[in-house]
Design a protein around this motif. Structure first.
Motif, PDB file in Angstrom:
ATOM      1  N   GLY A  42       0.808  -1.213   0.000  1.00 54.38           N
ATOM      2  CA  GLY A  42       0.000   0.000   0.000  1.00 54.38           C
ATOM      3  C   GLY A  42       0.848   1.272   0.000  1.00 54.38           C
ATOM      4  N   LYS A  80      -2.987 -10.465  -3.417  1.00 52.96           N
ATOM      5  CA  LYS A  80      -3.808  -9.257  -3.481  1.00 52.96           C
ATOM      6  C   LYS A  80      -2.971  -8.025  -3.121  1.00 52.96           C
ATOM      7  CE  LYS A  80      -8.075  -7.271  -1.627  1.00 52.96           C
ATOM      8  NZ  LYS A  80      -9.177  -7.450  -0.649  1.00 52.96           N
ATOM      9  N   GLU A  83      -4.357  -2.111   0.292  1.00 53.43           N
ATOM     10  CA  GLU A  83      -5.009  -0.806   0.177  1.00 53.43           C
ATOM     11  C   GLU A  83      -4.041   0.298   0.598  1.00 53.43           C
ATOM     12  OE1 GLU A  83      -8.653  -0.601   2.285  1.00 53.43           O
ATOM     13  OE2 GLU A  83      -9.642  -2.172   1.108  1.00 53.43           O
ATOM     14  N   ASP A  84      -4.193   1.451  -0.029  1.00 52.28           N
ATOM     15  CA  ASP A  84      -3.369   2.597   0.336  1.00 52.28           C
ATOM     16  C   ASP A  84      -3.799   3.139   1.703  1.00 52.28           C
ATOM     17  OD1 ASP A  84      -2.191   2.375  -2.142  1.00 52.28           O
ATOM     18  OD2 ASP A  84      -3.468   3.895  -3.073  1.00 52.28           O
TER      19      ASP A  84
END
Length: 424
Positions: A42, A80, A83-84
């Motif tokens: 991320g 996967k 997320e940031d």
């Protein structure tokens, strides 16, 4: 509590490791490598939050770490991506690398600012199969995410800045020309933090005014509130210098004018050259001779002068109208450009692959932090995996250094406790 400086640590996520896997299915022999790639780590992303006006939140949370990417799996399944991590700051926040002082970003626009990039995912062993290497037992590790220790500095975005001695009526002025409601009292340093107000000229036109806490002579040496708050007038396109022309506190308005301008100059030569209008406040408490004498002095300096009474609103509309006209002729509010890396920083980046070698009792001990994730993916019992590891050692310059130190075939090499014989 108004906080306009803070220091935090940010760390982007590491990329996930590539997988070492081989396809296994009934009735299918030698399915081949099918290790998937690791996911991307991320990013650290900063965005503007107009509901925030200070950096006080960063007094209580100082460490921000984005999640790592997922490791690759079998059947060519990629991990996967993480997320940031989004960090919200007030508009006008500057981000600097604490170690070098380099400006990384001016968070003044509405787009997201990626400050630290997450690491790429490592390649799975499916990518390393060749006609001569059909069973690769190694994969690439994920790349480590970027990290910084950041200094956050808030510089308010205002078109107009009010400067002047304490108790000259700056807070009263901003309260009557805008919707701002600062604390107003008859003592020095009533205003302890900058106050923003939106001044509406008509339905379509407005500008932002900032009331900067009062300066006094010697502020640049730390007297009074010092000149720390002058960073908030640094972006202003126009300065309104408010002076008490009544002399009711026993001060000379001409000397006050000179004293404040000296403080502006000591803070920033550029700021002292900014366009300036002088507002002679408390004219209702001054004699006509006092007002005209000060007007003559200011106009002799080549500056525009307005006699006002902020308490009774006399002259404030004329002042605001003139400010609106002047702003139409001035360039927009300054947004600072990120600074490029210096040569010294570029050299430090190269040192990310630095290593040290020491010889003790005939054993060559290698200290190379960048090799730790590589080692976790190496199968020491697999010839091709070892060949890959040897290429990494050669590419990084470690083998060249060992040979320069006189290593011979069969000598022992130690990397993080893993010992093996050197083979040319």
């Amino acid at each position: 509590m108004f906080v306009d400086k803070a220091k935090i640590t940010v760390k982007a996520g590491n990329g996930g490791n590539g997988a070492v896997s081989f396809h296994r299915e009934k009735y299918i022999n030698a399915g081949g490598p099918d290790g998937g790639d690791g996911g991307k780590g991320g990013d650290i992303v900063f965005v503007v939050d107009d509901n925030m006006s200070t950096l006080v939140d960063f007094r209580y949370k100082r460490k921000f770490v984005a999640p790592n990417g997922q490791d690759g799996g079998s059947n060519r399944c990629s991990g996967k991506g993480a997320e940031d991590l989004v960090i919200r700051v007030p508009r006008g926040t500057l981000l600097r690398d604490s170690e070098t002082g380099r400006l990384l970003a001016d968070i003044s626009g509405d787009h997201p600012y990626i400050i630290a990039k997450g690491g790429r995912g490592g390649a799975g062993n499916q990518h390393f199969a060749t006609p001569t290497r059909q069973i690769p037992r190694f994969a690439k590790p994920g790349v480590v995410g970027e990290g910084y220790e950041l200094t956050l500095e808030l510089k308010l975005l205002a078109d107009v800045g009010l400067v002047g001695f304490p108790n000259v009526g700056k807070s009263t002025l901003i309260s009557v020309v805008s919707a701002a409601k600062p604390k107003i009292a008859n003592y020095h340093f009533t205003t302890l933090s900058p106050v923003l107000g939106v001044v509406k000229l008509d339905e379509q036109k407005s500008f932002v005014m900032a009331d900067i806490p009062g300066l006094i002579e010697g502020a640049s040496e730390g007297v009074g509130l010092g000149h720390e708050f002058l960073r908030h007038v640094d972006r202003c396109r126009l300065i309104i210098h408010v002076v008490d022309v009544s002399g009711i506190e026993g001060r000379d308005p001409i000397e006050d004018f000179h004293a404040i301008n000296r403080e502006l100059k000591s803070f920033s030569e550029e700021l002292a050259e900014r366009p300036q209008i002088v507002a002679g406040n408390k004219c209702d408490m001054a004699s006509a001779e006092q007002v005209e004498a000060f007007r003559s002095f200011i106009e002799g300096q080549g500056l525009k002068f307005f006699d006002i009474s902020a308490a009774t609103t006399k002259g404030t509309k004329q002042l605001v109208d003139e400010v609106g006209k002047l702003l139409d002729t001035l360039p927009p509010i300054t947004e600072y450009e990120p600074e490029p890396m210096s040569l010294e920083e570029l050299e430090l980046k190269k040192e990310d692959r630095r290593f040290e070698i020491e010889i003790e009792d005939g054993i060559y001990y290698i200290d190379a932090p960048f090799l730790e994730p590589v080692l976790s993916t190496i199968n020491m019992e697999d010839y091709e995996s070892l060949q890959y590891f040897q290429r990494v050692l050669r590419f990084s310059g470690i083998i060249d250094k060992l040979e320069e130190m006189g290593i011979k075939e069969g000598d022992t090499v130690d990397i993080f406790g893993l010992q093996f014989d050197f083979v040319k």
